[in-house]
Structures are given as C-alpha cells and as structure tokens.
Design a protein around this motif. Sequence first.
Motif, short mmCIF file in Angstrom:
data_model
loop_
_atom_site.label_atom_id
_atom_site.label_comp_id
_atom_site.label_asym_id
_atom_site.label_seq_id
_atom_site.Cartn_x
_atom_site.Cartn_y
_atom_site.Cartn_z
N LEU A 29 0.88 -1.18 0.00
CA LEU A 29 0.00 0.00 0.00
C LEU A 29 0.91 1.22 0.00
CD1 LEU A 29 -2.74 -0.89 2.67
CD2 LEU A 29 -2.91 -1.06 0.17
N ILE A 65 -1.85 5.71 0.76
CA ILE A 65 -3.28 5.80 0.39
C ILE A 65 -3.96 6.91 1.19
CG2 ILE A 65 -5.49 4.57 0.52
CD1 ILE A 65 -3.94 3.01 -1.38
N LEU A 109 -5.62 -3.38 2.20
CA LEU A 109 -6.24 -2.11 2.61
C LEU A 109 -7.39 -2.37 3.58
CD1 LEU A 109 -6.68 0.95 2.39
CD2 LEU A 109 -7.99 0.56 0.30
#
Length: 251
Positions: free
Chosen positions: A17, A20, A43
């Motif tokens: 990730l 984000i 996520l």
Amino acid sequence: MIKIRQLSKVFHNKTVLDQINLDIREGEVVSIIGPSGAGKSTLLRCLNLLEVPSSGEISVNAKQVEYKTNSRGRLTFLSQMKLTWLRSEVSMVFQQFNLWPNKTVLQNVIEGPCTVKKVPRQEAEAKAKKLLAKVGLLEKIHEYPANLSGGQQQRVAIARALAMEPKVILFDEPTSALDPELVHEVLDIMVKLAGEGMTMVVVTHEMNFARNVSDRVLFMEDGKITKSGKPEEVFCTTNPRMNQFLRNINH
Ligand code: ADP
Ligand code: MG
C-alpha cells in the motif's frame, strides 16, 4: 466515517500500500476493484488492524485508530484494548466466510456480542434471531456451518457482522468463493443493507454490484488508488489498464 491518510504497508521490503488517502462518508457504499495483488485485501485488513500499517493514519468515526507496535511489528497492549472498540465499529466479511466450525449458527452470531461487548446472552440471542431471520436463515440456527451451503454460510457471516452493530462493514470478495447460482442470495442481502443506509466498503469482482449499487468505485493497482469516482465515471474510462482489467473480468 473513515479517514485514511498516507497509509502505507510494506511486506518484506515490498510496498503493498503506497500512501493511500481515502475518506468514506456515513452511509456510503464504496466498491474497490482491481487486479489480483493490487493491495485491496491489505487495505481492508489495515482498516481493522488485521494487518498493522507500516505508516499513516486511520480514523474511524472521528476517533484515531492507534496501532503502536513493538519491535517485532506486533500490536502493543495499549492498542490491544482499543482493538476491541475498533473491531466492534468495523466488522468484516471474508471471502472464505471464516465461521467457527465447532459452533452452531446461533453461537457464531452471538459470540462477538457476548464476549466482546458483554451483551447478556438472552438479549444477544434475541437479536441474533432477528438478524438470522433478516438473512433468511432462522430455520438453520442450530446447524453447524459444515451443513450449510456456501451462500448460507456467507449469510451467517453477514448476520454475525451485523450483530456487533458496526458503523461500517468491510466485505472482501464476499461472493468469490460461491457457486455461481448462490451468488445472488448474498448480493441480495448486500443490496438490502446498502438500501438501509449501511456504510459498506466492498472489494468485489461483481461488476454489476459495483456499477449499480455503489456510490463510488475505486480502482486499485500496485498499492495505489488510480481511479476514483461515481460508477459511470470509473467505468467510462480511457485508462488502458482499467479497460484491460474489465475485459479480463468478463471472461
Ligand atoms: P489483492 O487483495 O488486491 O489481491 P493483497 O492485498 O492480498 O492484494 O496483496 C497485495 C500484495 O501483498 C501481494 O503481492 C501479496 O503477495 C502481498 N501480501 C499480502 N499479504 C501478505 C503477507 N501477509 N505477507 C507478505 N506479503 C503479503
Ligand atoms: Mg484480495
């Protein structure tokens, strides 16, 4: 309802990730689509600390989610207490249902309320029965998961998630493990929940759900959200990787 800032997760030096940023409003239904390995499950799992983020901030219902870790990357005790709060605010429904095999349907649904929220057993059972009626499984309350179809097991998992009275439900490919003829019975319940105003984040390959039920669609690739908007905006795109993804998913 959910605010994510600069959220990153690194597994063995691989960034899964990548910073984000995402806000999810109360009552919103957000679908997350994208190729395998994009980081969609990670996520969702970071949102209720099934995975511990490497960096970044998450708030749920305006409360910051703390995730202090020790040197081995494990959650520390302080955070463990907050985890109880977090897991009742943010419920999760998994692709593989993850019901407790040695508990009946009813026991599966009351476990969280009784042990985590200390709801008296009678009260929890009454609530569980209402929820199981809602997902059409009242006659199965004393069955064990192994005696149910995949669609029925997933409906129990949804009832179990609802029993915690969460603010948000996260769904990670809830219909991907089902026989095609059973997909609709789970989707029907998700559509009903969406209609009732439940805040939902749904990782899915069901493009009809993403297109017709969600308020917003996110397209993820390589740990980033590369497209975000109303379904009609995201599905009418000139992004070649998005179009490749949609072509692949249609066969
Ligand atoms: P998606 O759900 O979009 O298919 P995932 O979030 O499951 O993607 O995985 C994203 C990447 O992170 C993949 O490359 C995967 O191999 C890696 N990954 C996921 N979980 C772990 C883990 N526990 N340990 C190491 N790598 C992981
Ligand atoms: Mg996944």
